[in-house]
Design an enzyme around this catalytic site. Structure first.
Site: not given
Length: 424
Positions: A136, A139, A254, A394
């Protein structure tokens, strides 16, 4: 003998499914593996090297058992989850783990939800057989927690797209043939509306994969550069500019995988589970404080199991893991870190040192722990990434607050601003 798909389907009785799987095991699972199965996972690993398992794995895929709930046309058996579990109960002693987990849990959901029939027929069969491994590429150095701010650009050129930019933290990219990739195709609209979802052949000219070695010494992650990489429009999943919605299928899968709710996925990344920890505790003298710590962790593990069962129940009812998968991901990542710290504490100061290069992946944490100190400390070190990978804790708490609890969104003064105008 040429492997064949098992002659079972959604109408086959449980007894017939058991008989068919038992017969398949006897015919296609090597005798040495079957002989080792009663003695546990480590005994199987001793007679089944990784390379041998990978070479045999297409036989497993051809049977339909690797993805038993998938439709037959995509290498499954079309079984409902209850009947798939009947088949799995026969397979369980042989430790037939599913290979290509990022393909199964990240790529496949997007193809099922948003891909074309031609794309599913092209990519799913070799994915299931582990003949094309997937990673993947989401990011970026400047777009991790705020993934929608990603900057990799993709420009249309006839029947192709030209991708240029950098990705990072791409798990197993150095071992993969293909990647799912998000790129910005329209910088003039709000950041979530200008993203497109692509399937990238990592052997394409212009792709450079650089491994990143983590604190435990192993290589899982990579940074990837794409320099004017040409991607056929056939490899675009969903409409141009609709990549954020397509990516939601991948991200839910995921989170479910990392939370331990995905069959054959990454149940615990870093170390063993509660069974391993309790086995360690039985071999040392511990006091009431340590016993209290262990029972708390045991209870937390039960809560994790029940949470994941709710997610699976939603999928069985025809839904998707959805934002509820974030609950399991947040809980599991923090729980696994607590488990691995407790395991290292039980070993004591000896857990902080090990022989460089000593293998840990073949060790079974359920057995005598004293011989497995490298496994314990490397598991503890590896688990530190759990609250970051698969979506940070978060960010997942924001998802839970907004999508599960119905709380108002976090203030975002740039929410509707064109991406090219957002300060970075």
């Amino acid at each position: 003998m040429t492997p064949e798909r098992l002659p079972i389907n959604a109408t086959t009785s449980d007894e017939e499914i058991r008989a068919a799987v038992v017969e398949w095991v006897a015919e296609y699972v090597p005798q040495a593996w079957r002989d080792a199965a009663p003695h546990g996972r480590r005994a199987i690993r001793e007679v089944r090297p990784r390379a041998e398992y990978e070479a045999w794995y297409p036989t497993f895929a051809a049977s339909g058992l690797a993805v038993a709930t998938w439709p037959v046309e995509y290498c499954g058996l079309g079984l409902p989850p209850t009947k798939a579990r009947v088949a799995e109960s026969i397979l369980a002693p042989f430790n037939l783990g599913r290979l290509n987990p990022l393909g199964l849990h990240n790529t496949a959901p997007a193809l099922f939800a948003h891909g074309t029939e031609e794309q599913r027929m092209r990519f799913l069969p070799p994915l299931v057989a582990n003949q094309e491994r997937w990673c993947q590429m989401f990011s970026e150095p400047g777009a991790g927690s705020d993934l929608a701010s990603l900057a990799m650009r993709a420009e249309r050129d006839g029947d192709e797209w030209i991708l240029t930019g950098q990705k990072v933290w791409s798990t197993w990219a150095h071992q993969s043939e293909f990647a799912i990739c998000l790129a910005r195709t329209d910088p003039t609209v709000a950041k979530r509306r200008g993203i497109t979802y692509f399937l990238v052949d990592l052997s394409s000219p212009g792709v450079e994969v650089r491994p990143l070695r983590h604190i435990g010494g192993e290589i899982d992650f990579n940074e990837v550069w794409l320099e004017e990489v040409r991607v056929p429009d056939f490899h675009r999943v969903g409409a141009a500019g609709d990549g954020w919605r397509v990516a939601a299928s991948t991200l839910a899968g995921e989170r479910q995988m990392v939370a331990g709710a995905g069959s054959g996925g990454v149940d615990r990344i870093g170390g063993g589970g509660i069974d391993s920890l309790l086995n360690q505790a039985r071999q040392v003298s511990i006091g009431p404080v340590e016993r209290d710590r262990l029972i708390r962790l045991y209870c937390e593990e039960k809560i994790r199991t029940w949470t994941n069962e709710r997610v699976r129940a939603a999928v069985k009812a025809g839904g998707t893991p959805g934002p509820a998968a974030s609950i399991g991901k947040v809980h599991q990542s923090q729980l696994n870190q607590a488990l691995q710290l407790a395991a290292a504490d039980l070993v004591g100061m000896e857990s902080v040192a090990w022989t460089p290069g000593e293998p840990s992946e073949e060790l079974d944490p359920i057995e005598t722990w004293a011989a497995h100190m490298p496994y314990v400390v490397k598991g503890m070190l590896r688990s530190r990434a759990n609250t970051i990978e698969g979506g940070t804790t978060e960010v997942n708490k924001n998802v839970i607050g907004e999508k599960v609890l119905g709380l108002p969104r976090e203030p975002d003064p740039f929410h509707d601003m064109a991406w090219q105008d957002v300060p970075r």
